[in-house]
Design a protein around this motif. Structure first.
Motif, PDB file in Angstrom:
ATOM      1  N   ILE A 271      63.531 114.426  52.914  1.00 38.85           N
ATOM      2  CA  ILE A 271      62.312 114.196  52.134  1.00 38.85           C
ATOM      3  C   ILE A 271      61.990 115.410  51.265  1.00 38.85           C
ATOM      4  CG2 ILE A 271      59.794 113.923  52.290  1.00 38.85           C
ATOM      5  CD1 ILE A 271      60.242 112.086  54.689  1.00 38.85           C
ATOM      6  N   TYR A 272      62.151 116.601  51.831  1.00 39.04           N
ATOM      7  CA  TYR A 272      61.803 117.828  51.107  1.00 39.04           C
ATOM      8  C   TYR A 272      63.025 118.578  50.567  1.00 39.04           C
ATOM      9  CZ  TYR A 272      57.159 117.021  52.968  1.00 39.04           C
ATOM     10  OH  TYR A 272      55.942 116.461  53.275  1.00 39.04           O
ATOM     11  N   ALA A 273      64.208 117.956  50.656  1.00 41.67           N
ATOM     12  CA  ALA A 273      65.450 118.549  50.137  1.00 41.67           C
ATOM     13  C   ALA A 273      65.655 119.969  50.649  1.00 41.67           C
ATOM     14  CB  ALA A 273      65.467 118.520  48.607  1.00 41.67           C
ATOM     15  N   ILE A 274      65.564 120.134  51.953  1.00 42.47           N
ATOM     16  CA  ILE A 274      65.772 121.445  52.576  1.00 42.47           C
ATOM     17  C   ILE A 274      67.263 121.596  52.854  1.00 42.47           C
ATOM     18  CG2 ILE A 274      65.155 122.974  54.481  1.00 42.47           C
ATOM     19  CD1 ILE A 274      62.597 121.316  54.846  1.00 42.47           C
ATOM     20  N   ASP A 275      67.932 122.358  52.016  1.00 41.76           N
ATOM     21  CA  ASP A 275      69.391 122.448  52.048  1.00 41.76           C
ATOM     22  C   ASP A 275      69.847 123.580  52.966  1.00 41.76           C
ATOM     23  OD1 ASP A 275      72.024 122.009  51.549  1.00 41.76           O
ATOM     24  OD2 ASP A 275      72.025 122.908  49.551  1.00 41.76           O
ATOM     25  N   ILE A 276      69.698 123.356  54.268  1.00 43.42           N
ATOM     26  CA  ILE A 276      70.091 124.334  55.285  1.00 43.42           C
ATOM     27  C   ILE A 276      70.950 123.615  56.323  1.00 43.42           C
ATOM     28  CG2 ILE A 276      69.236 125.830  57.147  1.00 43.42           C
ATOM     29  CD1 ILE A 276      66.791 126.390  55.473  1.00 43.42           C
ATOM     30  N   GLU A 277      71.902 124.347  56.890  1.00 43.50           N
ATOM     31  CA  GLU A 277      72.796 123.749  57.871  1.00 43.50           C
ATOM     32  C   GLU A 277      72.031 123.153  59.047  1.00 43.50           C
ATOM     33  OE1 GLU A 277      76.290 125.173  60.997  1.00 43.50           O
ATOM     34  OE2 GLU A 277      75.774 126.442  59.285  1.00 43.50           O
TER      35      GLU A 277
ATOM     36  N   GLY B 250      70.794 122.129  62.565  1.00 48.25           N
ATOM     37  CA  GLY B 250      70.772 122.894  63.803  1.00 48.25           C
ATOM     38  C   GLY B 250      69.551 123.775  63.905  1.00 48.25           C
ATOM     39  N   VAL B 251      69.672 124.845  64.679  1.00 47.23           N
ATOM     40  CA  VAL B 251      68.532 125.714  64.980  1.00 47.23           C
ATOM     41  C   VAL B 251      67.900 126.299  63.718  1.00 47.23           C
ATOM     42  CG1 VAL B 251      67.806 127.816  66.157  1.00 47.23           C
ATOM     43  CG2 VAL B 251      69.438 126.272  67.262  1.00 47.23           C
ATOM     44  N   LYS B 252      68.713 126.747  62.758  1.00 39.17           N
ATOM     45  CA  LYS B 252      68.163 127.346  61.538  1.00 39.17           C
ATOM     46  C   LYS B 252      67.301 126.352  60.774  1.00 39.17           C
ATOM     47  CE  LYS B 252      71.764 130.800  60.667  1.00 39.17           C
ATOM     48  NZ  LYS B 252      72.803 131.270  59.708  1.00 39.17           N
ATOM     49  N   LEU B 253      67.786 125.133  60.656  1.00 33.37           N
ATOM     50  CA  LEU B 253      67.037 124.104  59.938  1.00 33.37           C
ATOM     51  C   LEU B 253      65.741 123.768  60.676  1.00 33.37           C
ATOM     52  CD1 LEU B 253      66.605 122.018  57.759  1.00 33.37           C
ATOM     53  CD2 LEU B 253      68.207 120.494  58.949  1.00 33.37           C
ATOM     54  N   GLN B 254      65.810 123.643  61.982  1.00 34.64           N
ATOM     55  CA  GLN B 254      64.612 123.331  62.767  1.00 34.64           C
ATOM     56  C   GLN B 254      63.562 124.429  62.611  1.00 34.64           C
ATOM     57  OE1 GLN B 254      66.153 122.715  66.722  1.00 34.64           O
ATOM     58  NE2 GLN B 254      67.411 120.988  66.069  1.00 34.64           N
ATOM     59  N   LYS B 255      63.989 125.681  62.665  1.00 37.79           N
ATOM     60  CA  LYS B 255      63.052 126.795  62.494  1.00 37.79           C
ATOM     61  C   LYS B 255      62.419 126.783  61.115  1.00 37.79           C
ATOM     62  CE  LYS B 255      64.969 130.115  65.831  1.00 37.79           C
ATOM     63  NZ  LYS B 255      65.601 131.451  66.005  1.00 37.79           N
ATOM     64  N   GLU B 256      63.212 126.447  60.101  1.00 37.10           N
ATOM     65  CA  GLU B 256      62.684 126.392  58.738  1.00 37.10           C
ATOM     66  C   GLU B 256      61.654 125.266  58.592  1.00 37.10           C
ATOM     67  OE1 GLU B 256      62.157 127.425  54.733  1.00 37.10           O
ATOM     68  OE2 GLU B 256      63.126 128.499  56.386  1.00 37.10           O
TER      69      GLU B 256
ATOM     70  N   ARG C 151      60.344 106.874  47.131  1.00 36.04           N
ATOM     71  CA  ARG C 151      59.716 107.391  45.914  1.00 36.04           C
ATOM     72  C   ARG C 151      59.215 108.819  46.080  1.00 36.04           C
ATOM     73  NH1 ARG C 151      56.168 102.318  43.422  1.00 36.04           N
ATOM     74  NH2 ARG C 151      57.957 100.917  43.062  1.00 36.04           N
ATOM     75  N   SER C 152      59.022 109.234  47.315  1.00 40.77           N
ATOM     76  CA  SER C 152      58.548 110.598  47.579  1.00 40.77           C
ATOM     77  C   SER C 152      59.666 111.510  48.079  1.00 40.77           C
ATOM     78  CB  SER C 152      57.415 110.562  48.621  1.00 40.77           C
ATOM     79  OG  SER C 152      56.356 109.722  48.197  1.00 40.77           O
ATOM     80  N   CYS C 153      60.852 110.955  48.244  1.00 38.43           N
ATOM     81  CA  CYS C 153      61.974 111.700  48.829  1.00 38.43           C
ATOM     82  C   CYS C 153      62.707 112.489  47.751  1.00 38.43           C
ATOM     83  CB  CYS C 153      62.928 110.747  49.530  1.00 38.43           C
ATOM     84  SG  CYS C 153      64.377 111.549  50.248  1.00 38.43           S
ATOM     85  N   LEU C 154      62.670 113.817  47.853  1.00 38.07           N
ATOM     86  CA  LEU C 154      63.313 114.670  46.855  1.00 38.07           C
ATOM     87  C   LEU C 154      64.838 114.507  46.866  1.00 38.07           C
ATOM     88  CD1 LEU C 154      61.256 117.993  47.191  1.00 38.07           C
ATOM     89  CD2 LEU C 154      61.003 116.155  45.503  1.00 38.07           C
TER      90      LEU C 154
ATOM     91  N   SER D 106      74.366 114.770  51.216  1.00 37.49           N
ATOM     92  CA  SER D 106      74.720 116.166  51.489  1.00 37.49           C
ATOM     93  C   SER D 106      73.648 116.924  52.258  1.00 37.49           C
ATOM     94  CB  SER D 106      75.009 116.897  50.176  1.00 37.49           C
ATOM     95  OG  SER D 106      73.861 116.916  49.338  1.00 37.49           O
ATOM     96  N   ILE D 107      72.511 116.265  52.553  1.00 40.13           N
ATOM     97  CA  ILE D 107      71.433 116.899  53.321  1.00 40.13           C
ATOM     98  C   ILE D 107      71.142 116.058  54.560  1.00 40.13           C
ATOM     99  CG2 ILE D 107      68.965 117.445  53.313  1.00 40.13           C
ATOM    100  CD1 ILE D 107      69.200 118.367  50.471  1.00 40.13           C
ATOM    101  N   PRO D 108      71.004 116.700  55.732  1.00 42.42           N
ATOM    102  CA  PRO D 108      71.190 118.136  55.943  1.00 42.42           C
ATOM    103  C   PRO D 108      72.662 118.533  55.887  1.00 42.42           C
ATOM    104  CG  PRO D 108      70.772 117.054  58.021  1.00 42.42           C
ATOM    105  CD  PRO D 108      70.596 116.010  56.961  1.00 42.42           C
ATOM    106  N   LYS D 109      72.893 119.789  55.586  1.00 40.97           N
ATOM    107  CA  LYS D 109      74.252 120.306  55.494  1.00 40.97           C
ATOM    108  C   LYS D 109      74.870 120.294  56.894  1.00 40.97           C
ATOM    109  CE  LYS D 109      74.647 123.799  52.835  1.00 40.97           C
ATOM    110  NZ  LYS D 109      74.492 125.191  52.343  1.00 40.97           N
ATOM    111  N   VAL D 110      76.053 119.717  56.988  1.00 38.70           N
ATOM    112  CA  VAL D 110      76.742 119.630  58.284  1.00 38.70           C
ATOM    113  C   VAL D 110      78.078 120.348  58.196  1.00 38.70           C
ATOM    114  CG1 VAL D 110      77.732 118.100  60.023  1.00 38.70           C
ATOM    115  CG2 VAL D 110      75.655 117.417  58.814  1.00 38.70           C
ATOM    116  N   VAL D 111      78.274 121.308  59.064  1.00 37.38           N
ATOM    117  CA  VAL D 111      79.547 122.026  59.135  1.00 37.38           C
ATOM    118  C   VAL D 111      80.377 121.387  60.238  1.00 37.38           C
ATOM    119  CG1 VAL D 111      80.688 124.227  59.562  1.00 37.38           C
ATOM    120  CG2 VAL D 111      78.506 124.163  58.316  1.00 37.38           C
ATOM    121  N   GLU D 112      81.448 120.737  59.852  1.00 35.18           N
ATOM    122  CA  GLU D 112      82.292 120.044  60.824  1.00 35.18           C
ATOM    123  C   GLU D 112      83.055 121.035  61.684  1.00 35.18           C
ATOM    124  OE1 GLU D 112      82.497 116.922  61.552  1.00 35.18           O
ATOM    125  OE2 GLU D 112      81.204 116.103  59.972  1.00 35.18           O
ATOM    126  N   LYS D 113      82.880 120.916  62.972  1.00 39.34           N
ATOM    127  CA  LYS D 113      83.602 121.775  63.901  1.00 39.34           C
ATOM    128  C   LYS D 113      84.809 121.024  64.443  1.00 39.34           C
ATOM    129  CE  LYS D 113      79.471 124.320  65.293  1.00 39.34           C
ATOM    130  NZ  LYS D 113      78.581 124.690  66.428  1.00 39.34           N
TER     131      LYS D 113
END
Length: 348
Positions: free
Chosen positions: A142-148, A150-156, A204-207, A216-223
């Protein structure tokens, strides 16, 4: 901004059992159950659990084995132990009343960040954000928060929320409904692998939708996932209606549950220590007619062979192995592991 979302959620999902007659205790139980488990699975089991433990006090007075038996079918039994720990802590230190402030809740054994926020935001209906995997994904999009992811995204997300940068619409008046609506949206429409943006009530409100970033959001790093092949022999020994087994330790899979004697025939993981190796004197041709079934756990694909022998035969081949004892063959009263019950079902 979220009026359509709230209307959609209310019309489609208000029937869920934990949303009727909402209470702090019901929220505690349901939110711990819903972690790592599908909604339908919880729907199928929560009534049975609550019938046995209708109040926090009744749960706090129980023990780990009984709670794990009541938890059967929900998997990830550590959650059952966490729920019991939380209930006992609340009963002992808070007079059986569930606190509704974040710091106190997070100090209770068995309650983490997500459950604490869920109790406040959903159970008590106070302004809070219960960021589970669904909310993490939905809010990020919704807010186009382009962070991996996991924990970093949740904290943001939490930082922006408490700084008043996002979700200003979430208040004490709608906290419960909006948290649940975000969960519904992530579960049904805004899924990880497939987002059905055409049907989304907030598109309509989703960035991310506007900017073409949904995939591509949220960013996912494939392990890289390592899978191991594991072949086990599960031995059934019966005696006067009882079954030979052992209690799984804290360092083993399925802690606290009862498992039938299990031995490694072969494994592609040389570091595996969960089960002992099959004794050399117990040759393969002895169980060539064994029945079998497949199962999985963590990174292991397991081929299970099931073989029944007498108590005397067991002592002959496995005399050096201790800690086995006979348990009553009653899955309602004895906490047999699911895989042990499946092994038992193979033996007529």
């Amino acid at each position: 901004m979220f009026k359509k979302l709230l209307k959609w959620s209310s019309e489609q999902h208000s029937h869920l059992p934990w949303r009727e007659n909402r209470s702090l205790y019901l929220t505690l139980v349901s939110e711990i159950m819903l972690q790592q488990t599908t909604v339908q699975t919880v729907v199928n089991h929560i009534d049975r659990f609550l019938k046995k433990y209708p109040t926090l006090k009744s749960l706090a007075q129980s023990n780990e084995e009984e709670v794990c038996i009541a938890w059967k079918g929900l998997g990830y039994y550590r959650r059952a132990r966490n729920l019991l720990s939380a209930a006992q802590d609340i009963q002992l230190n808070y007079g059986g009343k569930i606190p509704t402030d974040i710091d106190t809740l997070k100090s209770i054994k068995g309650i983490g960040d997500y459950t604490a926020n869920a109790i406040i935001g959903i159970g008590a209906g106070k302004r809070a954000l219960a960021v589970d995997a669904n909310l993490e994904r939905v809010i990020a999009r919704i807010y186009a928060i382009d962070i991996e992811k996991g924990v970093k995204l949740q904290k943001e997300i939490y930082k922006r929320f408490y700084n008043g940068e996002i979700l200003k619409e979430l208040t004490d008046n709608n906290s419960r409904e909006l948290n649940e609506a975000f969960m519904d949206l992530g579960r049904v429409i805004c899924q990880a692998r497939k987002a059905d943006c055409v049907l989304c009530p907030v598109k309509r409100s989703c960035l991310s939708f506007k900017e073409g970033l949904v995939e591509s959001i949220p960013k996912v790093v494939e392990k890289k996932k390592v899978k191991h092949e594991l072949k086990l022999l599960r031995i059934i020994v019966k005696k006067k209606g009882n079954i030979l087994g052992y209690i799984k330790s804290e360092k083993e899979w399925l802690q606290g549950q009862i498992e039938v004697p299990t031995f490694v025939i072969s494994s592609t993981d040389e570091l595996l220590t969960q089960y002992p190796a099959l004794p050399k004197n117990f040759k393969n041709d002895l169980f060539r007619d064994a029945l079998g079934f497949k199962s999985t756990i963590t990174k292991y694909k397991i081929d299970n062979l099931v073989y029944e022998i007498s108590e005397s035969e067991f002592k002959k081949y496995f005399k050096s192995i201790k800690n086995f004892e006979f348990f009553k063959n009653d899955s309602e009263k004895v906490n047999f592991s699911t895989v042990s019950l499946k092994a038992l079902s193979k033996i007529k």
